[in-house]
Scaffold this motif. Structure first.
Motif, PDB file in Angstrom:
ATOM      1  N   VAL A 105       0.860  -1.225  -0.022  1.00 36.37           N
ATOM      2  CA  VAL A 105       0.194  -0.020  -0.240  1.00 36.37           C
ATOM      3  C   VAL A 105       0.778   1.354   0.051  1.00 36.37           C
ATOM      4  CG1 VAL A 105      -1.767   1.161   1.091  1.00 36.37           C
ATOM      5  CG2 VAL A 105      -1.791  -1.168   1.345  1.00 36.37           C
ATOM      6  N   PRO A 106       0.700   2.182  -1.082  1.00 41.73           N
ATOM      7  CA  PRO A 106       1.399   3.404  -0.941  1.00 41.73           C
ATOM      8  C   PRO A 106       1.014   4.150   0.222  1.00 41.73           C
ATOM      9  CG  PRO A 106       0.533   3.059  -3.018  1.00 41.73           C
ATOM     10  CD  PRO A 106      -0.017   1.982  -2.320  1.00 41.73           C
ATOM     11  N   VAL A 107       2.143   4.722   0.869  1.00 36.64           N
ATOM     12  CA  VAL A 107       1.920   5.696   2.003  1.00 36.64           C
ATOM     13  C   VAL A 107       2.542   7.148   1.672  1.00 36.64           C
ATOM     14  CG1 VAL A 107       2.773   5.956   4.436  1.00 36.64           C
ATOM     15  CG2 VAL A 107       2.172   3.754   3.532  1.00 36.64           C
ATOM     16  N   PHE A 108       1.705   8.098   2.107  1.00 34.17           N
ATOM     17  CA  PHE A 108       2.237   9.450   2.414  1.00 34.17           C
ATOM     18  C   PHE A 108       2.186   9.577   3.936  1.00 34.17           C
ATOM     19  CE2 PHE A 108       1.246  14.052   3.147  1.00 34.17           C
ATOM     20  CZ  PHE A 108       2.198  14.744   2.385  1.00 34.17           C
ATOM     21  N   LEU A 109       3.624   9.868   4.355  1.00 35.08           N
ATOM     22  CA  LEU A 109       3.865   9.893   5.850  1.00 35.08           C
ATOM     23  C   LEU A 109       4.184  11.316   6.364  1.00 35.08           C
ATOM     24  CD1 LEU A 109       4.491   8.235   8.432  1.00 35.08           C
ATOM     25  CD2 LEU A 109       6.616   7.812   7.611  1.00 35.08           C
ATOM     26  N   GLU A 110       3.636  11.695   7.218  1.00 36.99           N
ATOM     27  CA  GLU A 110       3.716  12.925   8.105  1.00 36.99           C
ATOM     28  C   GLU A 110       5.266  13.066   8.418  1.00 36.99           C
ATOM     29  OE1 GLU A 110       3.482  15.921   8.934  1.00 36.99           O
ATOM     30  OE2 GLU A 110       1.855  16.792   9.060  1.00 36.99           O
ATOM     31  N   LYS A 111       5.710  14.391   8.585  1.00 33.58           N
ATOM     32  CA  LYS A 111       6.835  14.635   9.266  1.00 33.58           C
ATOM     33  C   LYS A 111       6.814  14.236  10.744  1.00 33.58           C
ATOM     34  CE  LYS A 111       6.583  18.224  11.657  1.00 33.58           C
ATOM     35  NZ  LYS A 111       6.831  18.611  12.844  1.00 33.58           N
ATOM     36  N   PRO A 112       7.853  13.840  11.496  1.00 36.80           N
ATOM     37  CA  PRO A 112       9.125  13.372  10.982  1.00 36.80           C
ATOM     38  C   PRO A 112       8.818  12.045  10.567  1.00 36.80           C
ATOM     39  CG  PRO A 112       8.921  13.110  13.270  1.00 36.80           C
ATOM     40  CD  PRO A 112       7.863  13.895  13.141  1.00 36.80           C
ATOM     41  N   ALA A 121      15.884   2.726   8.171  1.00 37.97           N
ATOM     42  CA  ALA A 121      16.365   1.368   7.423  1.00 37.97           C
ATOM     43  C   ALA A 121      14.994   0.408   7.284  1.00 37.97           C
ATOM     44  CB  ALA A 121      17.417   0.593   8.293  1.00 37.97           C
ATOM     45  N   LEU A 122      14.299   0.421   8.465  1.00 42.56           N
ATOM     46  CA  LEU A 122      12.959  -0.131   8.480  1.00 42.56           C
ATOM     47  C   LEU A 122      12.044  -0.015   7.354  1.00 42.56           C
ATOM     48  CD1 LEU A 122      11.095  -2.299  10.130  1.00 42.56           C
ATOM     49  CD2 LEU A 122      10.057  -0.121  11.077  1.00 42.56           C
ATOM     50  N   LEU A 123      12.123   1.143   7.031  1.00 39.41           N
ATOM     51  CA  LEU A 123      11.046   1.953   6.057  1.00 39.41           C
ATOM     52  C   LEU A 123      11.455   1.581   4.728  1.00 39.41           C
ATOM     53  CD1 LEU A 123      10.273   5.459   7.612  1.00 39.41           C
ATOM     54  CD2 LEU A 123       8.555   3.711   7.097  1.00 39.41           C
ATOM     55  N   ALA A 124      12.998   1.652   4.491  1.00 39.05           N
ATOM     56  CA  ALA A 124      13.514   1.282   3.352  1.00 39.05           C
ATOM     57  C   ALA A 124      13.198  -0.164   2.742  1.00 39.05           C
ATOM     58  CB  ALA A 124      15.112   1.535   3.249  1.00 39.05           C
ATOM     59  N   ASP A 125      13.231  -1.124   4.001  1.00 38.89           N
ATOM     60  CA  ASP A 125      13.340  -2.483   3.653  1.00 38.89           C
ATOM     61  C   ASP A 125      11.825  -2.730   3.172  1.00 38.89           C
ATOM     62  OD1 ASP A 125      14.220  -5.352   4.022  1.00 38.89           O
ATOM     63  OD2 ASP A 125      12.441  -5.363   5.429  1.00 38.89           O
ATOM     64  N   ALA A 126      10.838  -2.261   3.955  1.00 36.91           N
ATOM     65  CA  ALA A 126       9.369  -2.146   3.806  1.00 36.91           C
ATOM     66  C   ALA A 126       9.137  -1.668   2.336  1.00 36.91           C
ATOM     67  CB  ALA A 126       8.473  -1.678   4.881  1.00 36.91           C
ATOM     68  N   GLU A 127       9.566  -0.789   1.911  1.00 37.59           N
ATOM     69  CA  GLU A 127       9.382  -0.241   0.569  1.00 37.59           C
ATOM     70  C   GLU A 127       9.711  -1.249  -0.487  1.00 37.59           C
ATOM     71  OE1 GLU A 127       9.447   4.062  -1.490  1.00 37.59           O
ATOM     72  OE2 GLU A 127      11.289   3.333  -0.673  1.00 37.59           O
ATOM     73  N   ALA A 132       5.649  -0.974  -2.902  1.00 39.40           N
ATOM     74  CA  ALA A 132       4.776   0.268  -2.960  1.00 39.40           C
ATOM     75  C   ALA A 132       5.656   1.520  -2.393  1.00 39.40           C
ATOM     76  CB  ALA A 132       3.680   0.119  -1.712  1.00 39.40           C
ATOM     77  N   VAL A 133       5.209   2.700  -2.815  1.00 33.24           N
ATOM     78  CA  VAL A 133       6.116   3.991  -2.645  1.00 33.24           C
ATOM     79  C   VAL A 133       5.740   4.418  -1.470  1.00 33.24           C
ATOM     80  CG1 VAL A 133       4.459   5.469  -4.005  1.00 33.24           C
ATOM     81  CG2 VAL A 133       7.004   6.025  -3.952  1.00 33.24           C
ATOM     82  N   LEU A 134       6.901   5.087  -0.880  1.00 37.96           N
ATOM     83  CA  LEU A 134       6.629   5.890   0.248  1.00 37.96           C
ATOM     84  C   LEU A 134       6.739   7.309   0.069  1.00 37.96           C
ATOM     85  CD1 LEU A 134       6.544   6.300   3.604  1.00 37.96           C
ATOM     86  CD2 LEU A 134       8.981   6.321   3.495  1.00 37.96           C
ATOM     87  N   LEU A 135       6.000   8.187   0.218  1.00 35.36           N
ATOM     88  CA  LEU A 135       6.236   9.711  -0.019  1.00 35.36           C
ATOM     89  C   LEU A 135       6.119  10.380   1.560  1.00 35.36           C
ATOM     90  CD1 LEU A 135       3.564  10.023  -2.930  1.00 35.36           C
ATOM     91  CD2 LEU A 135       6.183   9.818  -3.191  1.00 35.36           C
ATOM     92  N   ALA A 136       6.669  11.384   1.328  1.00 32.92           N
ATOM     93  CA  ALA A 136       7.027  12.194   2.758  1.00 32.92           C
ATOM     94  C   ALA A 136       6.236  13.505   2.783  1.00 32.92           C
ATOM     95  CB  ALA A 136       8.558  12.386   3.065  1.00 32.92           C
ATOM     96  N   GLY A 137       5.590  13.924   4.005  1.00 28.52           N
ATOM     97  CA  GLY A 137       5.310  15.342   4.189  1.00 28.52           C
ATOM     98  C   GLY A 137       6.486  16.103   4.354  1.00 28.52           C
ATOM     99  N   ARG A 357      10.410   6.255  -5.908  1.00 26.86           N
ATOM    100  CA  ARG A 357      10.736   4.969  -5.116  1.00 26.86           C
ATOM    101  C   ARG A 357      12.018   5.229  -4.563  1.00 26.86           C
ATOM    102  NH1 ARG A 357       8.842   0.073  -6.211  1.00 26.86           N
ATOM    103  NH2 ARG A 357       7.008   1.191  -6.914  1.00 26.86           N
ATOM    104  N   GLY A 358      11.947   5.098  -3.206  1.00 29.51           N
ATOM    105  CA  GLY A 358      13.272   5.227  -2.498  1.00 29.51           C
ATOM    106  C   GLY A 358      13.831   6.622  -2.115  1.00 29.51           C
ATOM    107  N   ALA A 359      13.039   7.740  -2.581  1.00 26.91           N
ATOM    108  CA  ALA A 359      13.742   9.150  -2.506  1.00 26.91           C
ATOM    109  C   ALA A 359      13.233   9.711  -1.160  1.00 26.91           C
ATOM    110  CB  ALA A 359      13.065   9.943  -3.686  1.00 26.91           C
ATOM    111  N   ALA A 360      12.125   9.327  -0.608  1.00 28.42           N
ATOM    112  CA  ALA A 360      11.921  10.047   0.507  1.00 28.42           C
ATOM    113  C   ALA A 360      12.502   9.305   1.676  1.00 28.42           C
ATOM    114  CB  ALA A 360      10.266   9.725   0.939  1.00 28.42           C
ATOM    115  N   VAL A 361      12.900   7.941   1.583  1.00 30.87           N
ATOM    116  CA  VAL A 361      13.496   7.390   2.654  1.00 30.87           C
ATOM    117  C   VAL A 361      15.009   8.019   2.671  1.00 30.87           C
ATOM    118  CG1 VAL A 361      14.538   5.191   3.337  1.00 30.87           C
ATOM    119  CG2 VAL A 361      12.089   5.288   2.813  1.00 30.87           C
TER     120      VAL A 361
END
Length: 395
Positions: A105-112, A121-127, A132-137, A357-361
């Motif tokens: 599931v793609p995620v848009f994650l609030e900061k921090p 590292a946990l987020l990078a591994d999960a992505e 799915a892509v992780l995007l960051a606020g 993909r991978g940029a936010a992490v």
């Protein structure tokens, strides 16, 4: 002639229809920033809400006519959303986002985005595992005045020094709640305001710039002073949420153990320096944000106020100084909070772009590494983050 679909800020509905979004976490940020904007934006359709408090999620569901609401993110059915906006308390950010990413599931994650390098590292591994892509606020970089500062800085030659500060007169958030508990927030003003400041400064230095040294100091003169608390937020509601997350319902009597003020000094491999000052409360009259970029060919300074505080600088001002002459540079007027609308405008494109993909992490890892290094010099002991990772690595 075909009538074009409605748009906000010039952004049309995606060709496949609105992006179905679930909002996880209905504290202040989820409830006041993201949910109303998502509900009003034609590119999105809010299909589900997730929050552990029944009254909170049902009130939000009724207000915005959201069809489904759940108590836990694991209750969210597969295929219920194309994107999940995660706005839970800090200590749950990485764990909740990783659970969703592993499900694809793609995620848009609030900061921090994370509170430690281990969480990055946990987020990078999960992505990678879920595909799915992780995007960051990251609100500050979407402000028109910050963009204008970046344009001005590009004309100053090599950058020698950046001085960035966000100093509130009074603005300790949610006293008695999770914001002022290190085990739940990861830190105080440095994690909260400092994340925005670093997210603004690092792009000015360039994506490949390496921070070789980071030191700093912290203090806590105001964090337990009720006169210094943020008046524009809902301390009682957030404290109740913290009690619900602890599972004991307790809210009263807790004292903050985080810093209200942090100062850091960074050096880059290219010889540039950065001074960072993040402050929840002070003896100032107004909340202010100042960014000064000193280059070989001149200096540019932005004076404004980040965030939603009503106690703010009346109008952002951007100036450039060269050879003893200071001139004001033009800035467009924009309502408070427009930077959050711009993030939503950009989300459909970012969601579809392979380069996301991978940029936010990677950016988050760089930011939290700096914060960790400042804390290591400023605190007698490092904050413990292992509890947030417990049980997550094997999910």
């Amino acid at each position: 002639m075909t009538t074009p679909p409605p748009a906000v800020s010039g952004v049309a509905v995606p060709p496949g229809g609105p992006i179905r979004v679930a909002v996880v976490g209905l504290g202040w940020a989820g409830r006041e920033i993201w949910l109303p904007r998502l509900a009003a934006h034609p590119a999105f359709e809010v299909t589900a809400l997730v929050d552990p408090q029944p009254a909170v999620r049902e009130a939000a569901r009724d207000t915005h006519a959201v069809p489904f609401a759940y108590a836990d993110v694991d209750d969210l059915p597969a295929g219920a959303a194309d994107l999940v906006v995660v706005a839970v308390p800090n200590h749950l950010h990485a764990a909740v986002a990783a659970r969703l990413l592993r499900r694809g599931v793609p995620v848009f994650l609030e900061k921090p985005v994370c509170l430690s390098s281990a969480e990055a590292a946990l987020l990078a591994d999960a992505e990678r595992a879920g595909g799915a892509v992780l995007l960051a606020g990251s609100a500050a970089r979407w402000r028109a005045d910050v963009r204008a500062l970046a344009d001005a800085a590009a004309e100053l030659g090599p950058i020698r020094h950046v001085d960035v500060a966000w100093v509130r007169a009074r603005g300790v958030p949610d006293a008695g709640g999770w914001f002022t508990r290190r085990d739940l927030s990861g830190g105080g003003a440095l994690v909260d305001l400092g994340w925005h400041l670093l997210d603004t400064v690092l792009p000015l230095l360039g994506p490949a710039t390496r921070i070789t040294h980071a030191v700093g100091s912290v203090s806590a003169d105001f964090v337990n002073d009720t006169a210094a608390h943020a008046v524009w937020r809902d301390p009682a509601g957030s404290a109740a949420a913290a009690g619900a997350l602890r599972g004991d319902g307790s809210v009263g009597g807790s004292r903050g153990d985080v810093e209200d003020t942090a100062r850091g000094f960074l050096l880059t491999a290219d010889g540039a320096s950065v001074a960072v000052h993040a402050c929840w409360a002070s003896h100032e009259a107004l909340d202010r944000t100042t960014i000064t970029v000193q280059g070989a060919a001149g200096t540019a300074t932005l004076r404004c106020t980040f965030g939603f505080s009503p106690n703010r600088e009346p109008t952002p001002v951007l100036t450039r100084t060269r050879d003893g002459e200071t001139v004001a540079l033009p800035l467009p007027a924009e309502p408070i909070g427009t930077e959050y609308d711009r993030q939503l405008d950009a989300l459909p494109g970012l969601l579809a772009a392979p380069a996301s993909r991978g940029a936010a992490v990677a950016e988050a890892h760089r930011t939290i590494d700096i914060i960790e290094r400042i804390y290591r010099t400023a605190r007698p002991t490092e904050p413990e983050r292992e509890h947030a990772l417990a049980g997550q690595r094997d999910r």
